[in-house]
Design a protein around this motif. Sequence first.
Motif, short mmCIF file in Angstrom:
data_model
loop_
_atom_site.label_atom_id
_atom_site.label_comp_id
_atom_site.label_asym_id
_atom_site.label_seq_id
_atom_site.Cartn_x
_atom_site.Cartn_y
_atom_site.Cartn_z
N ASP A 99 0.82 -1.21 0.00
CA ASP A 99 0.00 0.00 0.00
C ASP A 99 0.85 1.26 0.00
O ASP A 99 0.53 2.24 -0.67
CB ASP A 99 -0.93 0.01 1.21
CG ASP A 99 -2.09 -0.97 1.05
OD1 ASP A 99 -2.33 -1.43 -0.09
OD2 ASP A 99 -2.74 -1.29 2.06
N GLY A 132 -9.78 2.08 -9.59
CA GLY A 132 -10.92 2.09 -8.68
C GLY A 132 -11.91 0.96 -8.88
O GLY A 132 -12.91 0.89 -8.17
N ASP A 134 -11.94 -2.33 -8.21
CA ASP A 134 -12.19 -3.20 -7.06
C ASP A 134 -12.86 -2.44 -5.92
O ASP A 134 -13.65 -3.02 -5.16
CB ASP A 134 -10.88 -3.83 -6.57
CG ASP A 134 -10.45 -5.01 -7.43
OD1 ASP A 134 -11.27 -5.47 -8.25
OD2 ASP A 134 -9.30 -5.47 -7.29
N ASN A 135 -12.55 -1.15 -5.78
CA ASN A 135 -13.20 -0.37 -4.74
C ASN A 135 -14.69 -0.22 -5.01
O ASN A 135 -15.52 -0.31 -4.11
CB ASN A 135 -12.56 1.02 -4.63
CG ASN A 135 -11.22 0.99 -3.95
OD1 ASN A 135 -10.92 0.06 -3.20
ND2 ASN A 135 -10.40 1.99 -4.21
N GLU A 218 -15.67 4.43 4.15
CA GLU A 218 -15.75 3.23 3.32
C GLU A 218 -16.63 3.46 2.10
O GLU A 218 -16.30 3.02 0.99
CB GLU A 218 -16.31 2.06 4.15
CG GLU A 218 -15.34 1.56 5.22
CD GLU A 218 -15.96 0.49 6.10
OE1 GLU A 218 -17.18 0.22 5.93
OE2 GLU A 218 -15.25 -0.08 6.95
N LYS A 221 -14.68 5.51 -0.35
CA LYS A 221 -13.64 4.72 -1.00
C LYS A 221 -14.22 3.84 -2.09
O LYS A 221 -13.59 3.62 -3.13
CB LYS A 221 -12.92 3.85 0.04
CG LYS A 221 -11.75 3.06 -0.52
CD LYS A 221 -11.05 2.27 0.56
CE LYS A 221 -9.88 1.48 -0.02
NZ LYS A 221 -9.20 0.67 1.03
N ARG A 222 -15.45 3.35 -1.88
CA ARG A 222 -16.11 2.50 -2.87
C ARG A 222 -16.81 3.33 -3.95
O ARG A 222 -17.46 2.79 -4.83
CB ARG A 222 -17.13 1.60 -2.17
CG ARG A 222 -16.49 0.52 -1.31
CD ARG A 222 -17.48 -0.05 -0.30
NE ARG A 222 -18.65 -0.61 -0.96
CZ ARG A 222 -19.77 -0.94 -0.30
NH1 ARG A 222 -19.85 -0.74 1.01
NH2 ARG A 222 -20.79 -1.45 -0.95
N HIS A 223 -16.69 4.64 -3.87
CA HIS A 223 -17.27 5.56 -4.85
C HIS A 223 -18.80 5.50 -4.86
O HIS A 223 -19.44 5.89 -5.83
CB HIS A 223 -16.74 5.28 -6.26
CG HIS A 223 -15.28 5.57 -6.42
ND1 HIS A 223 -14.78 6.63 -7.13
CD2 HIS A 223 -14.19 4.92 -5.92
CE1 HIS A 223 -13.47 6.63 -7.08
NE2 HIS A 223 -13.09 5.59 -6.35
#
Length: 332
Positions: A99, A132, A134-135, A218, A221-223
Amino acid sequence: MSDSELEDWGLVIWQRCREVLREDFRLTSPRSPESALGPERWRAILDISLWKKGDEKSRAILKGQIAQECFKASLPSSGLCAEFIGDFSMEFARQMLLDREKPYWLAMWTRLEKEGKWHSTRFFKASLAIPGIDNVAGPGSFAQILREIIDAAKSGVVLQFDDYVGYLSKRLRRISAPLDATELKIVVQLLDGSATDNKTLAKSLGISPEWASRKISELQKRHILRRFDRVPFSRIGIRMFNFFIDTVDSTENPFRYLKRCPFLYSYQTVLTGRWDALAVMSVPDDITSIRQLDKIEGMFDKWGFESSMQEIASSGAVNCFDHYDPDSGGWE
């Protein structure tokens, strides 16, 4: 680190990438990097000069290059466009890094990509779109999309650049993002505007402010949850315009005349209504630029199109929750 130690380290990275490709992507890369790349190419990648600084950035770039080459060596020999191979190998390499190393690789990717690439009707920048996946869609989604494209290539479907960008855009729009009960309540509260801060939100939901903050992070992050500030363009020296175009009886694609325009911000076709296309123009707020915009409208009229230029006063939204749910067949 000596040359032999560096080569041993490189072989370890290569084997680790082979294992991930086999287990997560169902792809097979040659056991030896020398057999895949040739001895000279392999030695060039392991250039000891990368290690003279001995810093984390150099180490990350070298690991990424090895991962990228291992990925490329696992792909079918034909049927895939160079843009797909380059973009997906860059993302695989990014995923193989720690990371703390990923920002170095992403910065290099963004720099190498420069201004991105033009699809027939849209602008595509892989370094923004692909990391992005996977997010947004959940772990394993990048691998799933990769397998779909490779399976098509193995079946004889030749993937050109326009096909690649078009498929990827449509595929990402088919993604649904399931929410748990708490996440759904948070989204509803934020969309209603009844919660002005995390403390108020947490109190209304009966959870701790820390848990509410974590859930919001969260979702961002997942848009799923995004925040935009409303921008009055006049305050930043930019004027924005919607440029509506009607092709009338012309068979010409208006995008042909706009794709090199320095003011073009976005372009999309319009499926219903009077207008056939909408271009958004971003123009510096000075007399010369505004006059050029007037000339553009006049030229389109001269070329047989009908057009209308309308200024945008401001743009933005507080929250956006725009995922398509294939089960219900609608946007939620």
